[in-house]
Design a protein around this motif. Structure first.
Motif, short mmCIF file in Angstrom:
data_model
loop_
_atom_site.label_atom_id
_atom_site.label_comp_id
_atom_site.label_asym_id
_atom_site.label_seq_id
_atom_site.Cartn_x
_atom_site.Cartn_y
_atom_site.Cartn_z
N LEU A 148 -12.22 2.03 -32.44
CA LEU A 148 -11.46 1.91 -33.40
C LEU A 148 -10.45 2.71 -34.01
O LEU A 148 -9.53 1.11 -34.68
CB LEU A 148 -13.22 2.30 -34.47
CG LEU A 148 -12.84 1.08 -35.75
CD1 LEU A 148 -12.68 -0.72 -35.31
CD2 LEU A 148 -13.85 2.16 -36.46
N SER A 149 -9.51 3.03 -34.00
CA SER A 149 -8.44 3.63 -35.40
C SER A 149 -7.32 3.63 -34.63
O SER A 149 -6.35 2.93 -35.20
CB SER A 149 -8.57 5.41 -35.68
OG SER A 149 -8.72 5.79 -33.95
N THR A 150 -7.58 3.45 -33.06
CA THR A 150 -5.95 3.69 -32.96
C THR A 150 -6.17 1.44 -32.56
O THR A 150 -5.33 0.99 -32.57
CB THR A 150 -5.98 4.26 -31.03
OG1 THR A 150 -7.32 3.20 -30.53
CG2 THR A 150 -5.49 5.10 -31.32
N ALA A 151 -7.07 1.16 -32.24
CA ALA A 151 -7.06 -0.61 -32.69
C ALA A 151 -6.52 -1.29 -33.33
O ALA A 151 -5.80 -1.54 -33.71
CB ALA A 151 -8.08 -1.18 -32.01
N LYS A 152 -7.05 -0.39 -34.66
CA LYS A 152 -6.33 -0.91 -36.29
C LYS A 152 -4.69 -0.34 -36.03
O LYS A 152 -4.35 -1.23 -37.01
CB LYS A 152 -7.59 -0.53 -36.92
CG LYS A 152 -9.06 -1.81 -37.10
CD LYS A 152 -9.65 -0.39 -37.97
CE LYS A 152 -11.10 -1.15 -38.44
NZ LYS A 152 -10.82 -2.80 -39.16
N LEU A 153 -5.16 0.56 -35.76
CA LEU A 153 -3.51 1.59 -35.95
C LEU A 153 -2.75 0.61 -35.97
O LEU A 153 -0.96 -0.07 -36.32
CB LEU A 153 -3.58 2.65 -35.27
CG LEU A 153 -2.18 2.91 -35.53
CD1 LEU A 153 -1.89 3.51 -36.52
CD2 LEU A 153 -1.70 4.70 -34.71
N PHE A 154 -2.74 -0.34 -34.15
CA PHE A 154 -2.17 -1.09 -33.46
C PHE A 154 -2.54 -2.52 -33.82
O PHE A 154 -1.40 -3.29 -33.51
CB PHE A 154 -2.44 -0.78 -32.49
CG PHE A 154 -1.03 0.60 -31.88
CD1 PHE A 154 -0.25 0.86 -31.95
CD2 PHE A 154 -2.24 1.19 -30.57
CE1 PHE A 154 -0.07 2.26 -31.78
CE2 PHE A 154 -1.85 2.45 -29.55
CZ PHE A 154 -0.49 3.00 -31.04
N GLY A 155 -3.19 -2.63 -35.29
CA GLY A 155 -2.72 -3.97 -35.87
C GLY A 155 -3.84 -5.39 -35.08
O GLY A 155 -4.32 -6.25 -34.76
N ILE A 156 -4.89 -4.57 -33.99
CA ILE A 156 -5.62 -5.49 -33.22
C ILE A 156 -7.10 -5.81 -34.12
O ILE A 156 -7.84 -4.59 -34.60
CB ILE A 156 -6.06 -4.75 -31.98
CG1 ILE A 156 -5.41 -3.83 -30.79
CG2 ILE A 156 -7.32 -5.23 -30.99
CD1 ILE A 156 -5.47 -3.18 -29.73
N ARG A 157 -7.83 -6.56 -33.90
CA ARG A 157 -8.58 -7.30 -34.99
C ARG A 157 -9.96 -6.71 -34.39
O ARG A 157 -10.39 -7.02 -33.27
CB ARG A 157 -8.58 -8.70 -35.34
CG ARG A 157 -10.01 -8.64 -36.94
CD ARG A 157 -9.78 -9.83 -37.42
NE ARG A 157 -10.60 -11.16 -36.13
CZ ARG A 157 -11.85 -11.98 -35.99
NH1 ARG A 157 -12.11 -10.65 -37.35
NH2 ARG A 157 -12.16 -12.55 -35.45
N VAL A 158 -10.84 -5.53 -35.39
CA VAL A 158 -12.27 -5.46 -34.63
C VAL A 158 -13.31 -5.75 -35.03
O VAL A 158 -13.62 -5.69 -36.10
CB VAL A 158 -11.96 -4.14 -34.76
CG1 VAL A 158 -12.75 -3.01 -33.69
CG2 VAL A 158 -10.89 -3.67 -34.18
N PRO A 159 -14.31 -7.14 -34.70
CA PRO A 159 -14.79 -7.01 -35.76
C PRO A 159 -16.55 -6.50 -35.79
O PRO A 159 -17.23 -6.87 -36.38
CB PRO A 159 -15.20 -9.16 -34.83
CG PRO A 159 -14.26 -9.28 -34.16
CD PRO A 159 -13.57 -7.76 -33.49
N GLN A 160 -16.42 -6.54 -34.40
CA GLN A 160 -17.49 -4.76 -34.13
C GLN A 160 -17.61 -3.83 -34.05
O GLN A 160 -17.01 -3.47 -32.73
CB GLN A 160 -19.07 -5.70 -33.40
CG GLN A 160 -19.44 -6.66 -33.94
CD GLN A 160 -20.95 -6.96 -32.85
OE1 GLN A 160 -20.62 -7.26 -32.29
NE2 GLN A 160 -22.19 -7.29 -34.20
N TYR A 161 -18.18 -2.43 -35.10
CA TYR A 161 -17.87 -1.62 -33.93
C TYR A 161 -20.09 -0.47 -33.83
O TYR A 161 -20.59 -0.39 -35.24
CB TYR A 161 -17.35 -0.49 -35.23
CG TYR A 161 -17.79 1.22 -35.57
CD1 TYR A 161 -16.53 2.23 -34.30
CD2 TYR A 161 -18.52 2.00 -35.75
CE1 TYR A 161 -17.37 3.49 -33.75
CE2 TYR A 161 -19.31 3.16 -35.80
CZ TYR A 161 -18.33 3.91 -34.86
OH TYR A 161 -18.19 5.88 -35.07
#
Length: 433
Positions: free
Chosen positions: A29-42
């Protein structure tokens, strides 16, 4: 009271399991958000949602079955060759690919075109997929160091527990002496229980493996032994015998087979010993090697596991163990007649070992594991760099979705193996006491 302690152990392992899963997904989650990838669910767990709350653009929640977790990233796979996100085919294998591709674009919103996973450079995708297992590795190292350096581990020491009366070959598998057996060097030298060996043949050491090595290489020599007895040091003299003793591996652990080496003739007492940082690192590297060997040996252990689950075969101590079996071991730890600090240390070791296994298992280059996505990104980087070198057109993103039929086969094998381990854990569990 025993039942209560058993339940306590199971609960502690379950909490450790859930935290490990959440910690793993936090890395993604943290690295996906760091690179601007949208994450709808955790999500932690699978199946029906027990609790969830949306914060920002991501829904955070816990599901009913705590056997894993996931984050949902938009655009895990690129569109098909025709550029369409959804299509249908009569081929079942093609449908698997298209279904996976369609799922990768669920909840697509305006503006997400620049926030898709597959559009990120391969090295960024590698970091996102590696971050999850890496978090498990970090947690395992942290827990191992806490136990090794904070609590200590039970190991053999330089304190004498008992003295052998005679020299007996290890392969004889007997404890009683015969009239023909020569007296042991320890007995002849006057070594006594509770003596602490301070130095051997002029070599000072307080570590059992080092002392054992010195004894083994001194066959036939007459050596001075300095012991601490009743608060005072005394020097004994022993002529080291040559005897058949068990083999040791590079880490000092007893292994299969025997060798002829020096023999003093005493049993070392065990105690809880705190490790320094260097010894801890060596211990952890040995455990990583053991874990890798165990994963490689998994296929060979399936027949014995099947026999233990459905036949009358014994359950080996190194048999594969699932979440249920590990939880049972966690409960058993807290019923053992050992100090509470050692119960806690063993429980932490269990969770640490689970995290180490999660790291190694997820690094296998197979879909749907993280290692499969890492392998896909690395292959894409190699193709694109080779195209640049040979001045060829950019081949574009590697379509990992085309490997989904293989992923379903791998997932099916994992599910079958998990069920087999679950049955074995219930009907013929691994026991530690």
């Amino acid at each position: 009271m025993t039942t209560l302690m058993m339940i306590l152990g199971v609960v502690i392992f379950a909490v450790g399991l859930l935290f490990s899963i959440a910690w793993h997904e936090l890395g993604h989650l943290s690295t996906a958000k760091l690179f601007g990838i949208r994450v709808p669910q955790y999500m932690v767990g699978f199946g029906p949602t027990v609790f969830s709350r949306k914060k920002g653009e991501t829904e955070y929640g816990v599901k009913a079955i705590p056997l894993g977790g996931y984050i949902r990233m938009i655009g895990m796979f690129p569109p098909g060759a025709d550029g369409r996100i959804e299509s249908r085919s009569t081929s079942p294998f093609r449908s698997m690919v298209e279904d996976a591709r369609a799922a990768a674009f669920e909840e697509l919103q305006p503006g997400d075109e620049t926030r898709l996973f597959y559009t990120r450079k391969p090295w960024k995708r590698v970091i996102v997929m590696f971050a999850g297992p890496f978090m498990n590795l970090i947690l395992a190292i942290g827990l191992f160091l806490t136990v090794l350096m904070g609590f200590g581990v039970t190991q053999q020491t330089n304190v004498v527990s008992s003295v052998s009366s005679c020299v007996i070959q290890a392969s004889a598998h007997r404890d009683s002496c015969k009239a023909s057996d020569p007296q042991s060097p320890a007995k002849a030298a006057g070594l006594q229980p509770k003596d602490k060996i301070v130095s051997f043949n002029g070599v000072a050491t307080d570590e059992w493996n080092a002392l054992s090595d010195e004894i083994r290489k001194s066959a036939g020599d007459t050596v001075p032994i300095v012991v601490q007895r009743d608060g005072q040091q005394q020097t004994l003299t022993a002529k080291i015998a040559t005897n058949q003793v068990p083999k040791k591996d590079a880490s000092g652990q007893i292994t299969d087979g025997y060798v002829n080496a020096g023999f003093l003739g005493f049993t070392a007492a065990t105690g809880v010993v705190r490790q320094d940082f260097g010894s801890s690192v060596t211990w952890m590297s040995d455990r990583v090697g053991d874990a890798v060997d165990s994963i490689i040996a998994l296929p060979a252990k399936i027949p014995a596991l099947w026999d233990a689950a459905f036949g009358d075969g014994p359950r080996e101590q190194d048999s594969p163990m699932g979440v249920v079996g590990a939880a049972r071991v966690g409960g058993e730890i807290f019923t053992m007649d050992i100090p509470a600090t050692q119960q806690l240390a063993m429980a932490l070791m269990l969770v640490a070992g689970f995290n180490l296994s999660l790291f190694l298992f997820n690094m296998l280059p197979l879909l749907p594991l993280d290692g499969g996505h890492i392998a896909g990104a690395l292959w894409e980087a190699l193709r694109r760099n080779l195209a640049k070198v040979f001045r060829r057109p950019d081949p574009g993103p590697f379509d990992v979705a085309k490997l989904m039929p293989v992923a379903y086969v791998v997932a099916g094998v994992f599910v079958c193996f998990t069920i087999l381990v679950l049955i074995a854990d219930v009907v013929n569990p691994v026991k530690i006491s």
